[in-house]
Design a protein around this motif. Structure first.
Motif, mmCIF file in Angstrom:
data_model
loop_
_atom_site.group_PDB
_atom_site.id
_atom_site.type_symbol
_atom_site.label_atom_id
_atom_site.label_comp_id
_atom_site.label_asym_id
_atom_site.label_seq_id
_atom_site.Cartn_x
_atom_site.Cartn_y
_atom_site.Cartn_z
ATOM 1 N N SER A 298 16.984 27.279 21.308
ATOM 2 C CA SER A 298 17.733 27.545 20.082
ATOM 3 C C SER A 298 18.459 28.871 20.261
ATOM 4 O O SER A 298 17.838 29.879 20.603
ATOM 5 C CB SER A 298 16.777 27.622 18.884
ATOM 6 N N MET A 299 19.781 28.857 20.041
ATOM 7 C CA MET A 299 20.590 30.062 20.228
ATOM 8 C C MET A 299 21.418 30.285 18.964
ATOM 9 O O MET A 299 22.162 29.399 18.538
ATOM 10 C CB MET A 299 21.521 29.892 21.428
ATOM 11 N N ASP B 199 28.026 33.264 23.525
ATOM 12 C CA ASP B 199 28.037 32.070 24.361
ATOM 13 C C ASP B 199 26.641 31.453 24.349
ATOM 14 O O ASP B 199 25.675 32.089 23.932
ATOM 15 C CB ASP B 199 28.405 32.432 25.804
ATOM 16 N N PHE B 200 26.566 30.207 24.845
ATOM 17 C CA PHE B 200 25.257 29.552 24.952
ATOM 18 C C PHE B 200 25.019 29.177 26.411
ATOM 19 O O PHE B 200 24.533 29.988 27.185
ATOM 20 C CB PHE B 200 25.198 28.353 24.014
ATOM 21 N N ALA B 201 25.353 27.959 26.812
ATOM 22 C CA ALA B 201 25.229 27.573 28.220
ATOM 23 C C ALA B 201 26.381 28.224 28.981
ATOM 24 O O ALA B 201 27.553 27.944 28.712
ATOM 25 C CB ALA B 201 25.291 26.055 28.347
ATOM 26 N N ARG B 202 26.051 29.086 29.931
ATOM 27 C CA ARG B 202 27.080 29.956 30.496
ATOM 28 C C ARG B 202 26.909 30.130 32.001
ATOM 29 O O ARG B 202 25.803 30.355 32.491
ATOM 30 C CB ARG B 202 27.004 31.321 29.817
ATOM 31 N N HIS C 63 24.217 36.817 24.621
ATOM 32 C CA HIS C 63 25.378 36.319 25.345
ATOM 33 C C HIS C 63 25.072 34.999 26.047
ATOM 34 O O HIS C 63 25.843 34.566 26.897
ATOM 35 C CB HIS C 63 25.862 37.340 26.384
ATOM 36 N N GLY C 64 23.917 34.400 25.733
ATOM 37 C CA GLY C 64 23.658 33.071 26.255
ATOM 38 C C GLY C 64 22.541 33.013 27.279
ATOM 39 O O GLY C 64 21.914 34.001 27.638
ATOM 40 N N THR D 78 21.327 41.839 22.311
ATOM 41 C CA THR D 78 22.786 41.885 22.261
ATOM 42 C C THR D 78 23.424 41.460 23.576
ATOM 43 O O THR D 78 24.630 41.623 23.738
ATOM 44 C CB THR D 78 23.251 43.314 21.930
ATOM 45 N N ASP D 79 22.653 40.956 24.506
ATOM 46 C CA ASP D 79 23.206 40.527 25.788
ATOM 47 C C ASP D 79 22.489 39.242 26.191
ATOM 48 O O ASP D 79 21.857 38.609 25.355
ATOM 49 C CB ASP D 79 23.069 41.630 26.832
ATOM 50 N N ASP D 80 22.565 38.869 27.465
ATOM 51 C CA ASP D 80 22.002 37.588 27.875
ATOM 52 C C ASP D 80 20.556 37.436 27.425
ATOM 53 O O ASP D 80 19.741 38.344 27.600
ATOM 54 C CB ASP D 80 22.061 37.445 29.393
ATOM 55 N N CYS D 81 20.227 36.276 26.880
ATOM 56 C CA CYS D 81 18.836 35.981 26.556
ATOM 57 C C CYS D 81 18.044 35.851 27.854
ATOM 58 O O CYS D 81 17.002 36.470 28.028
ATOM 59 C CB CYS D 81 18.754 34.707 25.724
#
Length: 458
Positions: free
Chosen positions: A307-308, A313-316, A281-282, A257-260
């Motif tokens: 893959s997101m 967000d993705f690229a952040r 969150h990216g 649920t937060d940054d990968c």
């Protein structure tokens, strides 16, 4: 006497070998041969030495219900350190903090499961190892030189598992936002290590921190934060790098649920590749610039083939503004200096994420007027985001992202190339762009946005 001196060690060696054979060391999965691929960190990883085939330490499991296996783990690591192999082939419960930063030329094989006692979340708040950065803490920390930690993902789901039993903490933090929750796993002060073929489950906070370390490879990991009661999961970053150099994270799955993956201050020469991320969150740089009078550097990153899905967000890139203000419990920020430099995001598959690209220098601050009055002290330069495809969610349609710097001189040479992201309505996707060189952006920019600002910590 010489014969007796020979017989003594021989019998001891035979006893050790016999014990290992009875334990079945032939069934231990072989150490994986892991190399960064297709990209490396700019220098060859150090060679891991062969282990002594006569030194296998099997960690005993306590039998009492309210046991603490931490002392048994510590003892086994002491006995087989510097050349041996430690085998975790049973179910272990850790009930006290473990400082394992003395490791040297050793392999840790986890074919059983390791869990952390969740009967008293406040015990861990008071007894875990602390970091000043964002008030983080950890159950245990592993450091040293030439260490391989691995399991076997061909085993059943309950094997090769490290479990933080996070549900108790997620429930507690709903009523006590000041509760400090430990990170599940920490490599701290590690030089030359691999971690692979393991399942990680339900961390109270982040899954992993790689701190004060160098020459690290993480590969073939399966990370999942999943509530059985519908409890909101707090944080659960997959990997966070901090004050570390030459790190590769690859070929893994994470549902959280937060940054990968998040690159915290002073992360350099890091490669992240071939990941499948869900609900995050990216892949995020930051947050950085949080602390006044501190310099944060994030430099030389390559993020490839990610893959997101179903993420915010993705690229952040997330940078704090140029003035320190209170934000939430245990969290204030802004005013730090430094730079983000030489970063590439390449080949990103965007699946139902709210934003394909996010750049902000107003992180952690809902007062945009204040951010404009006090631009970030930290600069962003030489960033390329390319070969991005897929679709966004309907949340911000037709907006597909934001690229916002707090002043014209805070960002330079930021490029977006070959982006074919679509929005569900079929309209032409647009991006909020401010203080950018629009000629370097192969997308449609608008000046203002009604976006909901994401100010969560992570």
């Amino acid at each position: 006497m010489m014969w007796l001196n020979f017989i003594g060690p021989l019998m001891a060696a035979l006893a050790l070998i016999t014990s290992a054979m009875v334990k079945g060391y032939d069934n231990i999965p072989p150490r994986p041969n892991i190399l960064p691929s297709p990209y490396d960190t700019g220098r060859a990883m150090p060679l891991s030495l062969p282990r002594d085939k006569g030194r296998y330490c099997y960690v005993d499991q306590g039998l009492e219900e309210n046991r603490d296996d931490a002392p048994r783990i510590w003892q086994s690591l002491q006995e087989c350190n510097d050349g041996g192999t430690i085998v975790f082939d049973k179910s272990y419960l850790i009930g006290s903090p473990l400082d394992l930063t003395f490791l040297k030329h050793v392999d840790l094989v986890i074919t059983g499961d390791i869990a952390f006692d969740d009967s008293d979340v406040y015990y861990w708040q008071n007894n875990s190892f602390k970091y000043t950065f964002q008030n983080q803490s950890v159950f245990w920390k592993l450091g040293g030189e030439d260490v391989n930690i691995y399991g076997d993902l061909t085993l059943e789901e309950s094997k090769s598992v490290i479990d933080g039993k996070g549900e108790a903490y997620w429930e507690a933090v709903r009523n006590d936002t000041a509760l400090l929750r430990p990170i599940l796993f920490a490599l701290d002060g590690m030089k030359g290590a691999t971690m692979s073929n393991l399942r990680m489950r339900n961390p109270p906070n982040w899954f992993n921190i790689i701190a004060n370390s160098s020459d690290i490879i993480i590969s073939n990991m399966d990370l999942r934060a999943e509530s059985l009661k519908g409890t909101k999961i707090a944080n659960s970053d997959g990997w966070d790098t901090y004050k570390s150099n030459r790190v590769a994270i690859q070929d893994s799955f994470i549902n959280n649920t937060d940054d990968c993956v998040s690159f915290k201050p002073n992360s350099t020469n890091v490669v992240v590749q071939n990941l499948q991320c869900v609900g995050s969150h990216g892949i995020s740089i930051g947050s950085i610039g949080q602390y006044p009078n501190e310099t944060d550097i994030v430099e030389n990153l390559y993020i490839y083939n990610i893959s997101m899905a179903n993420a915010s967000d993705f690229a952040r890139i997330k940078v704090w503004p140029g003035i320190e203000t209170d934000f939430e419990t245990h969290l204030a920020g802004g005013g730090g200096t430094g730079y983000v430099r030489n970063v590439t995001y390449d080949l990103l598959h965007n699946i139902n994420n709210d934003r394909a690209i996010t750049i902000t220098q107003c992180y952690g601050q809902s007062n945009e007027t204040l951010c404009n009055e006090y631009p970030a002290n930290l600069t962003i330069e030489d960033v390329t985001m390319k070969n991005i495809y897929g679709t966004t969610s309907a949340k911000l349609d037709p907006e597909a992202g934001t690229l916002v710097c707090s002043a014209p001189d805070r960002c330079s040479d930021i490029r977006v190339e070959n982006i074919t992201v679509t929005v569900p309505s079929g309209k032409s996707p647009v991006y909020e762009c401010r203080n950018m060189d629009d000629s370097l952006l192969q997308l449609t920019c608008i000046e203002e946005s009604g976006e909901d600002r994401d100010t969560s910590q992570g």
